[in-house]
Scaffold this active site. Structure first.
Site, PDB file in Angstrom:
ATOM      1  N   ASP A 202     -22.524  22.482  36.869  1.00 47.87           N
ATOM      2  CA  ASP A 202     -23.260  22.410  35.614  1.00 47.87           C
ATOM      3  C   ASP A 202     -22.943  23.672  34.827  1.00 47.87           C
ATOM      4  O   ASP A 202     -22.092  24.474  35.240  1.00 47.87           O
ATOM      5  CB  ASP A 202     -24.780  22.258  35.877  1.00 47.87           C
ATOM      6  CG  ASP A 202     -25.433  21.371  34.815  1.00 47.87           C
ATOM      7  OD1 ASP A 202     -25.348  21.739  33.629  1.00 47.87           O
ATOM      8  OD2 ASP A 202     -26.013  20.330  35.167  1.00 47.87           O
ATOM      9  N   HIS A 276     -22.013  19.606  30.103  1.00 43.64           N
ATOM     10  CA  HIS A 276     -22.532  20.422  31.219  1.00 43.64           C
ATOM     11  C   HIS A 276     -21.409  21.140  31.961  1.00 43.64           C
ATOM     12  O   HIS A 276     -21.462  21.292  33.182  1.00 43.64           O
ATOM     13  CB  HIS A 276     -23.328  19.543  32.196  1.00 43.64           C
ATOM     14  CG  HIS A 276     -24.665  19.113  31.660  1.00 43.64           C
ATOM     15  ND1 HIS A 276     -25.770  19.948  31.650  1.00 43.64           N
ATOM     16  CD2 HIS A 276     -25.081  17.947  31.108  1.00 43.64           C
ATOM     17  CE1 HIS A 276     -26.811  19.306  31.132  1.00 43.64           C
ATOM     18  NE2 HIS A 276     -26.420  18.093  30.766  1.00 43.64           N
ATOM     19  N   GLU A 352     -25.665  13.808  28.400  1.00 41.12           N
ATOM     20  CA  GLU A 352     -25.975  14.891  27.457  1.00 41.12           C
ATOM     21  C   GLU A 352     -24.731  15.638  26.958  1.00 41.12           C
ATOM     22  O   GLU A 352     -24.658  16.861  27.039  1.00 41.12           O
ATOM     23  CB  GLU A 352     -26.954  15.882  28.119  1.00 41.12           C
ATOM     24  CG  GLU A 352     -28.270  15.232  28.479  1.00 41.12           C
ATOM     25  CD  GLU A 352     -29.261  16.206  29.118  1.00 41.12           C
ATOM     26  OE1 GLU A 352     -30.433  16.181  28.707  1.00 41.12           O
ATOM     27  OE2 GLU A 352     -28.879  16.965  30.016  1.00 41.12           O
TER      28      GLU A 352
HETATM   29  C1  ACM Z   1     -30.094  14.167  33.209  1.00 43.96           C
HETATM   30  O1  ACM Z   1     -31.265  14.366  33.544  1.00 43.96           O
HETATM   31  N1  ACM Z   1     -29.570  14.830  32.199  1.00 43.96           N
HETATM   32  C2  ACM Z   1     -29.275  13.194  33.897  1.00 43.96           C
END
Ligand code: ACM
Length: 634
Positions: A202, A276, A352
């Site tokens: 991440d 991410h 995201e």
């Molecule tokens: C997530 O909670 N962004 C998968």
């Protein structure tokens, strides 16, 4: 004998005969499919033997013997093959064809505990039930002489409702050691989970050694260490040491995969792309669309959700879908992962993805023109489609978060639904395999109680809400829903004790939602079992949240200027004692019965829950100003 004592004798007789008939059944979580109680009990002692009818079950027998030895001190001998039929107290493990996958049958009488499953996995699940039938001291890491080691006579028939029963552990935001991950796996096994989804990368850290890309862990695994409210930290100064973090070597990864496998738990790795990805970019900045300065995020604000607008990122944290070297990078990473993880799926994230830097990129513009991609969803879909081919070439199936549906998705990909259930429902309709993991039910990073006592995060999911998790919504093709899982993101989880606290007891509710028949689920029946398991967690040295005993607060204003507060508990039978005068209430303070009018000059409402004269919940200290703030925010 007076009349009174005669009555008492009869009562005692009735009670004791009832006890002979059937000792109280210990709390089982997840609740089995069918339980039939019988008379009597099986006494486990140093003379008990474990008998294994099939060599396939040697490891399960060994694991059971070890668990029992640790807590009881008994070194139970293991007999193989023919020797399983002799006299004396025996725990017999066997294979029986025709039982469902991971299913088992466990019968206990005075002489014998018989456990059969269709496979070693079924028998292993059954051993977890067997252990739950023993007193709580069986959870202890050191021998305890105090309890009578007995199991009530019982006949249990059991099988899981879903084949995918997972927990996701984020080791990027905070790093957890090999020993801590193993401990997490041990706790999962007790509640019959069978999948660990390991979130290995991440913005805050890359956690797995990739031999062809050494800078991922040389650079990407380390950040400035900070403590406080994650996401709100000041940006690190250039000279602050980047010494917080860590990673797993490939040898350690193999060790963890084998450890989980011995507990019949598969491990699915996740490398989150194209968003991410700041830790990867810190290591290999050329993977971003445009040149820039990239550093592993230390908890300073990164992603923002402007009101009504799309997600945006303060610095570019995406791998560039327009660059060929990104696909070569992905191939290198997923090819090493495919060698390390035997599980059929790998997870590529896909959630995201901020596109604000794509909007400024000439490379993205050229890609859109060349591939005729009308918008950024199509750009992401292009990336996901190429990734799916790379992953398939490594012999794996691809799974991603529900954003991968946007812009169209190749049919071979599976979807993990996190923004509620709707992505999963849509994906199932389109014919994709689905895992349900809705944030409003099973996000274990969210608070379990009120923010005035919890480490603050942006939302709350109480135990009772998690218990309502139903992975198979009405009208959805059951063949498409593999199962479900809960996700433990660790932005605000700094240590193992908090990791346990956030997991338990909610993961018990998840386990029951995924294993037990839907018709058996009843909140009122679940709560006393959870309370019994609190004692087991304590014996095991595992922290849990007692938030189910804490009240929730609702502020209102009945007449202008008169602040009112309503208290509620998710558990019946608690009395809430309160004060407005600053003192600490105890069981002699007034009991809450109806919404309270907050005295005009009061500063704080303090509340504590009691049951049967004993405090259970925590001392809740609610500032009146906070009640007013919540009222205004409504
Ligand atoms: C997530 O909670 N962004 C998968």
């Amino acid at each position: 004998m007076t009349m009174k004592s005669k009555t008492l004798t009869v009562l005692l007789f009735l009670c004791s005969s009832a006890a002979v008939m059937a000792a109280e059944l210990p709390a089982l979580i997840p609740a089995p499919v069918a339980v039939e109680q019988r008379a009597g009990e099986f006494k486990l002692d140093a003379g008990t033997r474990i008998a294994v009818q099939s060599p396939e079950l040697n490891a399960e027998a060994e694991a059971l013997a070890q668990r029992l030895r640790r807590a009881t001190g008994f070194k139970l001998p293991i007999d193989h093959g023919k020797a399983t039929h002799g006299a004396g107290q025996r725990i017999v493990l066997g294979i029986e064809a025709g039982l469902p996958a991971e299913g088992y049958r466990l019968s206990v009488d005075r002489r014998r505990v018989q456990l059969v499953g269709v496979s070693p996995a079924g028998v292993f699940r059954g051993t977890q039930t067997l252990l739950q039938l023993l007193p709580k001291e069986v959870e202890s890491a050191t021998p305890s002489r105090s309890p009578r080691w007995s199991l009530p006579a019982v006949q249990i028939q059991d099988q899981p409702r879903f084949g995918w029963r997972g927990l996701m552990l984020d080791v990027s935001r905070h790093f957890f050691s090999v020993a801590e991950v193993k401990d997490f796996i041990d706790q999962m096994a007790k509640y019959k989970f069978n999948l660990l989804h390991w979130h290995l990368s991440d913005d805050q850290g890359w956690r797995i050694e990739i031999k062809s890309r050494p800078r991922l862990t040389e650079v990407g695994a380390w950040r400035v260490g900070k403590v406080g409210r994650f996401g709100s930290f000041a940006p690190p100064a250039a000279d602050e040491p980047r010494d917080y973090g860590g990673f797993y070597t490939q040898e350690q990864v193999r060790e963890i995969v084998a450890y989980a496998r011995a507990r019949h738990i598969a491990v699915m790795p996740e490398i989150d792309m194209p968003g991410h990805s700041l830790a990867a970019l810190a290591a290999y900045p050329e993977l971003a669309c445009e040149p820039g300065s990239f550093a592993v995020n230390a908890g300073e604000q990164l992603l923002t959700w402007p009101a009504g607008g799309p997600l945006s990122s303060v610095v570019d944290n995406t791998l560039c879908p327009a660059k060929e070297q990104v696909y070569e990078f992905a191939r290198q990473v997923f090819s090493e992962l495919a060698q390390l993880f035997p599980f059929e799926y790998v997870h590529m994230g896909g959630d995201e993805t901020a596109r604000n830097f794509w909007a400024k990129s000439e490379a993205i513009k050229a890609l859109m023109e060349r591939e005729k991609l009308p918008n950024f969803n199509a750009v992401q879909a292009y990336f996901v489609t190429r990734l799916q081919k790379i992953i398939a070439a490594e012999g794996k199936k691809m799974m991603g978060w529900d954003e991968i549906l946007e812009g169209g998705l190749v049919s071979e990909a599976a979807v993990m639904s996190w923004r509620g259930m709707k992505g999963g429902i849509e994906a199932a309709r389109l014919g994709h395999q689905v895992v349900m993991s809705p944030n409003d039910f099973v996000y274990l990073d969210l608070m379990q109680g009120d923010a005035v006592v919890e480490a603050p995060v942006y939302g709350t999911v109480r135990l009772s809400k998690t218990y309502q998790f139903e992975p198979l919504p009405e009208g959805v093709d059951a063949r498409r829903v593999l199962g479900g899982q809960a996700n433990l993101w660790t932005e605000q989880i700094y240590n193992q004790r908090q990791l346990q606290y956030m997991t338990w007891p909610r993961a018990m509710a998840v386990a029951e939602s995924l294993w037990s028949p839907k018709e058996h689920k009843r909140w009122e029946g679940f709560v006393p079992r959870v309370e019994a398991h609190f004692e087991r967690l304590t014996a095991a040295g595992v922290k849990y949240s007692p938030a189910l005993y804490d009240p929730s607060f609702k502020a209102s204003e009945k007449v202008p200027g008169q602040l009112m507060v309503e208290l509620a508990t998710e558990v019946a039978g608690l009395s809430l004692h309160y004060s407005f005068d600053g003192s600490l209430p105890d069981g002699y303070y007034p009991v809450y019965t109806a919404p309270l009018a907050v005295p005009k000059d009061a500063q704080q409402l303090k509340v504590i829950s009691y049951r049967d004269g004993k405090p259970l919940g925590r001392m809740m200290v609610m500032p009146v100003a906070e009640l007013r703030r919540r009222l205004a925010a409504k």
